[in-house]
Design an enzyme around this catalytic site. Sequence first.
Site, PDB file in Angstrom:
ATOM      1  N   SER A  46       0.148   5.279 -34.501  1.00 37.57           N
ATOM      2  CA  SER A  46       1.001   6.460 -34.648  1.00 37.57           C
ATOM      3  C   SER A  46       0.184   7.741 -34.737  1.00 37.57           C
ATOM      4  O   SER A  46      -0.733   7.852 -35.559  1.00 37.57           O
ATOM      5  CB  SER A  46       1.816   6.283 -35.935  1.00 37.57           C
ATOM      6  OG  SER A  46       2.175   7.537 -36.492  1.00 37.57           O
ATOM      7  N   GLY A  47       0.564   8.726 -33.947  1.00 39.28           N
ATOM      8  CA  GLY A  47      -0.108  10.024 -34.038  1.00 39.28           C
ATOM      9  C   GLY A  47       0.090  10.669 -35.396  1.00 39.28           C
ATOM     10  O   GLY A  47      -0.848  11.238 -35.972  1.00 39.28           O
ATOM     11  N   LEU A  48       1.320  10.582 -35.918  1.00 42.33           N
ATOM     12  CA  LEU A  48       1.591  11.157 -37.240  1.00 42.33           C
ATOM     13  C   LEU A  48       0.715  10.497 -38.296  1.00 42.33           C
ATOM     14  O   LEU A  48       0.086  11.167 -39.115  1.00 42.33           O
ATOM     15  CB  LEU A  48       3.073  10.979 -37.591  1.00 42.33           C
ATOM     16  CG  LEU A  48       3.466  11.378 -39.016  1.00 42.33           C
ATOM     17  CD1 LEU A  48       3.219  12.864 -39.270  1.00 42.33           C
ATOM     18  CD2 LEU A  48       4.926  11.025 -39.294  1.00 42.33           C
ATOM     19  N   ASP A  58       0.366  16.737 -37.647  1.00 40.13           N
ATOM     20  CA  ASP A  58       0.726  16.078 -36.379  1.00 40.13           C
ATOM     21  C   ASP A  58       1.103  17.138 -35.347  1.00 40.13           C
ATOM     22  O   ASP A  58       2.253  17.254 -34.936  1.00 40.13           O
ATOM     23  CB  ASP A  58       1.883  15.102 -36.639  1.00 40.13           C
ATOM     24  CG  ASP A  58       2.219  14.264 -35.414  1.00 40.13           C
ATOM     25  OD1 ASP A  58       1.382  14.161 -34.501  1.00 40.13           O
ATOM     26  OD2 ASP A  58       3.335  13.710 -35.382  1.00 40.13           O
ATOM     27  N   ASP A  85       0.141   6.053 -29.418  1.00 39.04           N
ATOM     28  CA  ASP A  85       0.874   7.306 -29.317  1.00 39.04           C
ATOM     29  C   ASP A  85      -0.081   8.352 -28.728  1.00 39.04           C
ATOM     30  O   ASP A  85      -0.953   8.861 -29.428  1.00 39.04           O
ATOM     31  CB  ASP A  85       1.321   7.693 -30.733  1.00 39.04           C
ATOM     32  CG  ASP A  85       2.100   8.991 -30.774  1.00 39.04           C
ATOM     33  OD1 ASP A  85       2.269   9.617 -29.712  1.00 39.04           O
ATOM     34  OD2 ASP A  85       2.524   9.369 -31.882  1.00 39.04           O
ATOM     35  N   ASP A  87       0.719  11.260 -27.740  1.00 40.43           N
ATOM     36  CA  ASP A  87       1.346  12.589 -27.818  1.00 40.43           C
ATOM     37  C   ASP A  87       1.757  13.039 -26.419  1.00 40.43           C
ATOM     38  O   ASP A  87       2.265  12.248 -25.635  1.00 40.43           O
ATOM     39  CB  ASP A  87       0.423  13.589 -28.520  1.00 40.43           C
ATOM     40  CG  ASP A  87       0.264  13.280 -30.010  1.00 40.43           C
ATOM     41  OD1 ASP A  87       1.183  12.656 -30.586  1.00 40.43           O
ATOM     42  OD2 ASP A  87      -0.779  13.632 -30.585  1.00 40.43           O
ATOM     43  N   GLU A 114       4.756  11.688 -24.391  1.00 45.77           N
ATOM     44  CA  GLU A 114       6.032  12.388 -24.608  1.00 45.77           C
ATOM     45  C   GLU A 114       6.097  13.652 -23.759  1.00 45.77           C
ATOM     46  O   GLU A 114       5.068  14.277 -23.471  1.00 45.77           O
ATOM     47  CB  GLU A 114       6.206  12.718 -26.095  1.00 45.77           C
ATOM     48  CG  GLU A 114       5.181  13.693 -26.636  1.00 45.77           C
ATOM     49  CD  GLU A 114       5.129  13.708 -28.174  1.00 45.77           C
ATOM     50  OE1 GLU A 114       5.137  12.632 -28.789  1.00 45.77           O
ATOM     51  OE2 GLU A 114       5.066  14.815 -28.730  1.00 45.77           O
ATOM     52  N   LYS A 120       1.581  19.644 -29.201  1.00 44.95           N
ATOM     53  CA  LYS A 120       2.887  19.128 -29.623  1.00 44.95           C
ATOM     54  C   LYS A 120       3.119  19.447 -31.096  1.00 44.95           C
ATOM     55  O   LYS A 120       2.198  19.869 -31.801  1.00 44.95           O
ATOM     56  CB  LYS A 120       2.994  17.622 -29.352  1.00 44.95           C
ATOM     57  CG  LYS A 120       1.982  16.719 -30.055  1.00 44.95           C
ATOM     58  CD  LYS A 120       2.282  16.330 -31.501  1.00 44.95           C
ATOM     59  CE  LYS A 120       3.600  15.706 -31.803  1.00 44.95           C
ATOM     60  NZ  LYS A 120       3.809  14.353 -31.350  1.00 44.95           N
ATOM     61  N   ASN A 122       5.266  17.554 -34.455  1.00 49.08           N
ATOM     62  CA  ASN A 122       6.016  16.359 -34.859  1.00 49.08           C
ATOM     63  C   ASN A 122       7.517  16.588 -34.684  1.00 49.08           C
ATOM     64  O   ASN A 122       8.034  17.646 -35.026  1.00 49.08           O
ATOM     65  CB  ASN A 122       5.674  15.994 -36.311  1.00 49.08           C
ATOM     66  CG  ASN A 122       6.385  14.717 -36.733  1.00 49.08           C
ATOM     67  OD1 ASN A 122       7.487  14.750 -37.257  1.00 49.08           O
ATOM     68  ND2 ASN A 122       5.759  13.589 -36.481  1.00 49.08           N
ATOM     69  N   SER A 123       8.194  15.582 -34.188  1.00 52.31           N
ATOM     70  CA  SER A 123       9.612  15.691 -33.818  1.00 52.31           C
ATOM     71  C   SER A 123      10.532  16.008 -34.989  1.00 52.31           C
ATOM     72  O   SER A 123      11.670  16.437 -34.781  1.00 52.31           O
ATOM     73  CB  SER A 123      10.081  14.379 -33.187  1.00 52.31           C
ATOM     74  OG  SER A 123       9.242  14.017 -32.126  1.00 52.31           O
ATOM     75  N   ARG A 158       8.166   8.903 -23.108  1.00 51.13           N
ATOM     76  CA  ARG A 158       9.009   9.240 -24.265  1.00 51.13           C
ATOM     77  C   ARG A 158       9.780  10.525 -24.005  1.00 51.13           C
ATOM     78  O   ARG A 158       9.197  11.553 -23.640  1.00 51.13           O
ATOM     79  CB  ARG A 158       8.114   9.384 -25.489  1.00 51.13           C
ATOM     80  CG  ARG A 158       8.762  10.099 -26.660  1.00 51.13           C
ATOM     81  CD  ARG A 158       7.906   9.926 -27.870  1.00 51.13           C
ATOM     82  NE  ARG A 158       8.199  10.865 -28.920  1.00 51.13           N
ATOM     83  CZ  ARG A 158       7.592  10.860 -30.103  1.00 51.13           C
ATOM     84  NH1 ARG A 158       6.653   9.960 -30.346  1.00 51.13           N
ATOM     85  NH2 ARG A 158       7.899  11.742 -31.019  1.00 51.13           N
ATOM     86  N   HIS A 189      14.015   9.210 -28.253  1.00 50.91           N
ATOM     87  CA  HIS A 189      13.827   9.572 -29.659  1.00 50.91           C
ATOM     88  C   HIS A 189      14.991  10.429 -30.147  1.00 50.91           C
ATOM     89  O   HIS A 189      15.555  11.218 -29.386  1.00 50.91           O
ATOM     90  CB  HIS A 189      12.509  10.330 -29.836  1.00 50.91           C
ATOM     91  CG  HIS A 189      11.944  10.228 -31.229  1.00 50.91           C
ATOM     92  ND1 HIS A 189      12.355   9.297 -32.146  1.00 50.91           N
ATOM     93  CD2 HIS A 189      10.983  10.948 -31.868  1.00 50.91           C
ATOM     94  CE1 HIS A 189      11.676   9.440 -33.269  1.00 50.91           C
ATOM     95  NE2 HIS A 189      10.840  10.439 -33.136  1.00 50.91           N
TER      96      HIS A 189
HETATM   97  C1  SPV Z   1       4.461   8.941 -34.483  1.00 50.94           C
HETATM   98  O1  SPV Z   1       4.518   7.938 -35.216  1.00 50.94           O
HETATM   99  O2  SPV Z   1       3.497   9.705 -34.457  1.00 50.94           O
HETATM  100  C2  SPV Z   1       5.569   9.261 -33.610  1.00 50.94           C
HETATM  101  C3  SPV Z   1       6.912   8.982 -34.040  1.00 50.94           C
HETATM  102  O3  SPV Z   1       5.339   9.842 -32.584  1.00 50.94           O
HETATM  103  S1  SPV Z   1       7.571  10.403 -34.742  1.00 50.94           S
HETATM  104  O4  SPV Z   1       6.773  10.750 -35.901  1.00 50.94           O
HETATM  105  O5  SPV Z   1       8.908   9.996 -35.052  1.00 50.94           O
HETATM  106  O6  SPV Z   1       7.559  11.471 -33.775  1.00 50.94           O
HETATM  107 MG    MG Z   2       3.624  10.898 -32.624  1.00 52.88          MG
END
Ligand code: SPV
Ligand code: MG
Length: 294
Positions: A46-48, A58, A85, A87, A114, A120, A122-123, A158, A189
């Site tokens: 996971s990027g986060l 993130d 991930d 990104d 994505e 980017k 974080n979503s 994504r 997502h």
């Molecule tokens: C991550 O885990 O870094 C993701 C999922 O990309 S989210 O944090 O939901 O964007």
């Molecule tokens: Mg991510």
Amino acid sequence: RQSGAQTRESLRRMIASSELAFAMEAHDGLSAAIAERAGFKALWASGLSISSSLGYRDANEASWSQLVDVVERISDTVDIPVLVDGDSGFGNFNNARLVARKLRQHGASGICLEDTAFPKMNSFIGDRHPLADIPEFCGRLKAVKDQVPDAEFVLVARIEALIAGRGEDEALARAQAYAEAGADAILIHSRKSNAEQIFAFTRAWQNRLPVVIVPTKYYRTPVSAYRAAGISTVIWANHNMRAAISAMRQVCDRILREESIAGIEDEVATLDELFDLLNYQELSAAEEKYLPQT
Ligand code: SPV
Ligand code: MG
């Protein structure tokens, strides 16, 4: 240990299969080992979680080479496949294909890209989520496919259209374009607290490519509903990292307050558990074999 090709093939089969599968978040070698030992068959780098564990936000503050280093530690520690991930690919088609190649060289079984701009965000933060233009993002996907041509390496596209508030038609148009550009699966997502957006998408999409989801915000939906919707893979995206935060916070608070480690001894993992996780026993056996015996 499995060969890299076997590991990649197992991710490909998992994503393509109609049986619902799960990928657990990992952000370093230790969290990867714990998830594998628990029984997960695949990991989500996971990027986060990786950026958080490095002390970054993130928002592409960590560099692509820092990501590659972490992924190497994860894939060296486990035998199960790692979906990374990526990104938005760290730039344009050229950066995306470079990152994909380096990730594959360092043990990744697949990459998720994505359709947002660099850097980017974080979503789940704020409302500024500018989307990439469809043709430009398709170029990123095609470049990755051309750069990493082996059939087992998985490319997940994504879609952030629902996050950006653009609605289902936009999401479907993007999914179709990304399928035509060569993606192996679609990650759709949503940041809603229920899965209605996701199910509306899957009803319309009809599994033209396998669908991957990240139910971080709609966590109450039972996985039986995902099976019924024909979803391929669920990513539990950040729960090792969040578990570490609460465990570390509690232990820090108590040691500070109690000026003692006696009270928390029974609540933290034993050193034997750690030595077992990282296979110290193999090193003892190797010492017997390779060190001169006195
Ligand atoms: C991550 O885990 O870094 C993701 C999922 O990309 S989210 O944090 O939901 O964007
Ligand atoms: Mg991510």
